[in-house]
Design an enzyme around this catalytic site. Sequence first.
Site, PDB file in Angstrom:
ATOM      1  CG  ASP A  93       4.709  17.732 -27.042  1.00 10.67           C
ATOM      2  OD1 ASP A  93       5.798  17.873 -27.633  1.00 10.67           O
ATOM      3  OD2 ASP A  93       3.611  17.925 -27.597  1.00 10.67           O
ATOM      4  CB  ALA A  94      10.200  18.720 -23.486  1.00 12.30           C
ATOM      5  CE  LYS A  95       6.111  20.266 -30.391  1.00 11.30           C
ATOM      6  NZ  LYS A  95       5.175  20.085 -29.264  1.00 11.30           N
ATOM      7  NE  ARG A  96      13.372  21.555 -22.616  1.00 20.24           N
ATOM      8  CZ  ARG A  96      12.207  22.125 -22.334  1.00 20.24           C
ATOM      9  NH1 ARG A  96      11.368  22.401 -23.314  1.00 20.24           N
ATOM     10  NH2 ARG A  96      11.877  22.416 -21.087  1.00 20.24           N
ATOM     11  CB  THR A 122       8.604  15.747 -28.506  1.00 17.35           C
ATOM     12  OG1 THR A 122       8.401  16.784 -27.542  1.00 17.35           O
ATOM     13  CG2 THR A 122       7.365  14.869 -28.591  1.00 17.35           C
TER      14      THR A 122
END
Length: 274
Positions: A93-96, A122
């Site tokens: 869950d890095a949301k890059r 993510t």
Amino acid sequence: MTGFGARLAAAKAQRGPLCVGIDPHPELLRAWDLPTTADGLAAFCDICVEAFAGFAVVKPQVAFFEAYGAAGFAVLERTIAALRSAGVLVLADAKRGDIGTTMAAYAAAWAGDSPLAADAVTASPYLGFGSLRPLLEAAAAHDRGVFVLAATSNPEGATVQRAAFDGRTVAQLVVDQAAVVNRSTNPAGPGYVGVVVGATVLQPPDLSALGGPVLVPGLGVQGGRPEALAGLGGAEPGQLLPAVAREVLRAGPDVAELRAAADRMLDAVAYLDA
């Protein structure tokens, strides 16, 4: 290697439709009588790996590892490797989200051959869905998945995600563009591009044509109810992947209690794949 969509479907069929989060917040470390150091982080993750090794998907929240610098990333690498060795699919869950060569560098880190690369990651599309192309291409080349933020449950998200463009909400545009990728790369089976739709979102986008998985965070403490998820956004049976973190983690640090809490949540959402 089999494509991510097929691997996720197989994992859910074997282990159930639940994604368990590893969110090593400092308050949780203290509640577990662990120091708020890289050593405490490592101990926290070791407990979680032991407790969650039998579940389909585990989602480490990358920010809580980044907070410890290089030592935190080392713990994350080790945790990803341990989970994958146990047969668990790992969703980072890095949301890059970025553009051009910077996005390509993120893609190499999270979807290439890097030690940080998990089974899926993510991503944020709010520099334009097309900005994710390097990540989508890297994920496809390495049989990994990407979950793109579409409709999140935080109140601030609605100011962007529910804004209208070309007759559709921005959230719907994200879903529709993910669907285009899935149709073009794997029209006959589950695609590798999923979206994120919060469990408490009151007006979810139409997910019926996505052709990929839907990560649904926010169960339990954050207000999402397992019994309310059926048919979210017109999703088909087996399409949703509910995610839970704090509701389970507060049962720690005992491994058996953690596993039991996760099992209770799995029992509550099992009907989604029935």
